[in-house]
Design an enzyme around this catalytic site. Structure first.
Site, PDB file in Angstrom:
ATOM      1  CG  ASP A   1      -2.468   3.874  -1.592  1.00  0.00           C
ATOM      2  OD1 ASP A   1      -3.330   3.653  -2.424  1.00  0.00           O
ATOM      3  OD2 ASP A   1      -2.489   3.337  -0.643  1.00  0.00           O
TER       4      ASP A   1
ATOM      5  CB  SER B   1      -1.032  -0.061   1.147  1.00  0.00           C
ATOM      6  OG  SER B   1      -2.084   0.857   1.092  1.00  0.00           O
TER       7      SER B   1
ATOM      8  CG  ASP C   1      -5.666   0.475  -0.735  1.00  0.00           C
ATOM      9  OD1 ASP C   1      -4.807   1.585  -0.792  1.00  0.00           O
ATOM     10  OD2 ASP C   1      -5.787  -0.349  -0.003  1.00  0.00           O
TER      11      ASP C   1
ATOM     12  CG  ASP D   1      -2.728  -0.617  -2.667  1.00  0.00           C
ATOM     13  OD1 ASP D   1      -2.425   0.560  -2.084  1.00  0.00           O
ATOM     14  OD2 ASP D   1      -3.387  -1.589  -2.166  1.00  0.00           O
TER      15      ASP D   1
END
Length: 650
Positions: free
Chosen positions: A343, A190, A347, A345
């Site tokens: 960010d 993340s 999410d 990834d």
């Protein structure tokens, strides 16, 4: 020169090496990777880097909130690990260690996951081969770990479906459901620092694993047999398939249903947006979605390339002001209304908004989520989809440590607000329950309009879900927080404000005046490594055994202990046990304390509120509340920080 084994024994007896670290080192040295591991461990022992060895080996990386997360590049990189660095300067090999995200732990986790899935399918009498979808972000070793996970799954008799390049975590969640897979894996850490990576596990509903699956997978991962693959005949091995644009198109089609007022977008062509994926996966979907919707946007060029170093930021975390600096700079040049950042990834989403004075102002995760919750609830009523008769079917889901402004919004609209523990896996579990209550066998094949009708008639209609840590969701075709969805939804809120001649912070003030002023502060104390983990544990135990009785000038009137108390949510479901405490003070200020499931820190959440004495807060009352509550929360954190230091010295 003493042998490596003798060096380990001597360091153990001299107190330089922890007993648990020594045990894990011996286990690694006797395994399949012994030659390479021995060279790395030998280099560190020869250099007397026992602290590094303790950090790498004091434990075996364990499943936290949904999987594994840890360093993939050590604090000290050995010559063997450096090998021939990549073009970006990344070491050739991930760091050796049981407490690291490396080939050892990725292989071990995948074998355990596949074994659990196969046993689960057998128990459910499901025939055929199991299928896992695997995605990865742009981090160091993400592609290599994905390849290893796919090959490991195949070698153990499971089909693996792999994306043709970096993709976001929410698209992985969507793909698991779309392809009717048994599980999903996404290789990501993340918004963690560049030296970290992770391994996140999803079950067949597209949500992160919860009990009993989480414990079942962990048990299989920890089995000694998870250390090596099965020796299967070629005909029994699984297939490895590649997917890409077909899933992208299907996902984008669903994302398009999140726009509630397309005419509003048409009427606000002068809205200017700056977007940055911060070197991550967001650009894969966000850019074509913004074009498809017809929004006027620019992308920060320096951050529009995949790069696991995240070289333009100190941290690729849209919670941090620094991560949006380049976006804000571009917004100032272009006189843009809004900066949105996702960010690596994709999410999570952070934003900066232009104020009436022309400054760019960051909104907190709680403020972003509250605006989204308010807008979507309002528009669903304006459209007649929600009304007084069916409002009780509408639900907003938030975590216990997310702003109660969202609860106030839900209550005033006549909706339900459900609190969950931190982690969108609990949000996903709620959505699974609501889906099952519709009793629709072909639920995943239905359109968004058809599932909404079913949920309003038989179950619960999910309006919005969010957490203070910048994660948001507003539909159940993805069972995790979704930065792609958040960007397009928040751009619609920005268009709404623009159409009424308001800046977004002015719109937020209107919401505060109507529902009350709510302010939150989030703080953390970081403790890295083996010693740090011990400090975090000691602090949490201290709060449990000796909770504060008075904070500043306020008595603690109520303590919720989520590890020992039986707590039910507003649906009547029992909250799973977790080491978290919430203290409520006489002035209605609240403090929550919990250990992070993904980072080496203990987290503190501070809450203050001022409710309207009459129908609404006046502008003067709002200004006064902001000052008074802000000062109170500042003083509260100073007290808590000093108290924590005292607890650690006892």
């Amino acid at each position: 020169m003493p042998s490596l084994t003798e060096q380990i024994d001597r360091a153990l007896s001299d107190g330089k090496l922890r007993a648990d670290a020594a045990e894990n080192i011996r286990r690694i040295l006797s395994g399949e990777e012994s030659d390479f591991a021995a060279r790395v461990i030998g280099e560190l022992s020869q250099a007397n880097e026992w602290e590094e060895l303790n950090d790498r080996f004091y434990k075996t990386l364990a499943f936290g909130t949904g999987g594994l997360r840890g360093r993939t590049i050590g604090k000290i990189v050995t010559t063997s690990e450096r090998g021939t660095p990549t073009a970006l300067g990344r070491p050739e090999f991930p760091c050796v260690g049981t407490n690291a995200l490396n080939y050892f732990n990725v292989g071990r986790a995948t074998r355990g996951l596949v074994t659990y899935i196969q046993k689960w399918r057998s128990g459910q009498r499901v025939e055929g081969r199991a299928k896992i979808v695997i995605a990865h972000d742009t981090r160091h070793f993400s592609q290599e770990f994905t390849r290893l996970a796919a090959e490991t799954a195949s070698a153990n008799g499971c089909d693996a479906v792999v994306f043709d390049g970096p993709r976001s975590t929410p698209e992985l969640s969507f793909a698991v459901r779309y392809l009717n897979a048994d599980a999903g894996i996404v290789i990501t850490a993340s918004h963690n620092p560049p030296h970290d990576n992770g391994y996140k596990v999803y079950f067949n509903d597209g949500a992160q694993v919860v009990e009993p699956h989480a414990s079942g997978i962990i048990a299989e991962v920890n089995e000694p047999s998870s250390g090596s693959s099965k020796k299967l005949a070629e005909s029994e091995r699984g297939e490895i398939k590649t997917i890409g644009q077909k899933i992208d198109r299907a996902y984008m089609e669903r994302l398009g249903t999140l726009i509630l007022d397309r005419g509003l977008i048409e009427r606000t062509r002068d809205l200017k947006i700056v977007y940055t994926p911060i070197h991550g996966t967001g650009g894969v979907i966000v850019k074509p979605m913004l074009r498809k919707i017809g929004l006027n946007f620019s992308v920060v060029p320096e951050q529009d390339q995949f790069d696991g170093r995240f070289p333009t930021v100190k941290s690729p975390n849209p919670e941090n002001a620094e991560a949006l600096n380049l976006g804000i700079s571009l917004a100032q040049k272009q006189n843009a209304d809004l900066v949105v950042a996702t960010d690596p990834d994709c999410d999570r989403m952070g934003v900066a908004v232009r104020t009436s004075s022309g400054e760019m102002k960051l909104l907190s995760g709680n403020q972003i989520g509250s605006l989204l919750a308010w807008y979507r609830a309002k528009i669903f009523f304006d459209l007649g989809i929600l009304n007084k008769e069916n409002a009780g079917r509408g639900v907003i889901i938030k975590t216990f440590v997310t702003s109660d402004l969202q609860k106030a919004i839900a209550e005033k609209f006549g909706l339900r607000c459900v609190d969950t523990l931190t982690g969108f896996k609990y949000n996903g579990a709620k959505l699974k329950k609501y889906e099952e209550l519709t009793r629709a066998q072909n639920y995943r094949e239905l359109s968004e309009e058809e599932t909404r009708r079913l949920r309003l008639e038989k179950s619960s209609f999910y309006i919005f879900g969010g957490e203070e840590s910048y994660g948001y969701s507003a539909a159940d075709f993805v069972r995790d927080k979704d930065g792609n969805a958040a960007v397009i939804m928040f751009c619609e809120v920005a268009a709404y404000a623009k159409s009424r001649g308001l800046t977004l912070d002015e719109l937020l003030d209107q919401v505060f005046c109507e529902f009350g002023y709510f302010e939150e502060r989030n703080h953390s104390l970081y403790f890295e490594g083996a010693d740090g983990a011990g400090k975090i544990h000691r602090l949490l135990i201290s709060y449990d055994e000796n909770p504060p009785r008075q904070v500043l000038d306020s008595v603690v009137t109520r303590i919720q202990n989520f590890e020992t108390d039986t707590i039910l949510d507003s649906d009547g479901d029992e909250i799973p046990k977790e080491k978290m405490l919430i203290f409520e003070l006489t002035d209605k200020t609240r403090v929550a304390v919990r250990g992070s499931g993904t980072e080496p820190k203990i987290k503190y959440y501070l809450f203050g509120a001022r409710l309207p004495a009459n129908a609404k807060l006046s502008r003067e009352e709002l200004a006064r509340a902001k000052t008074e509550i802000g000062n109170r929360l500042d003083a509260l954190w100073s007290w808590l920080e000093e108290d924590a230091n005292q607890r650690l010295t006892k």
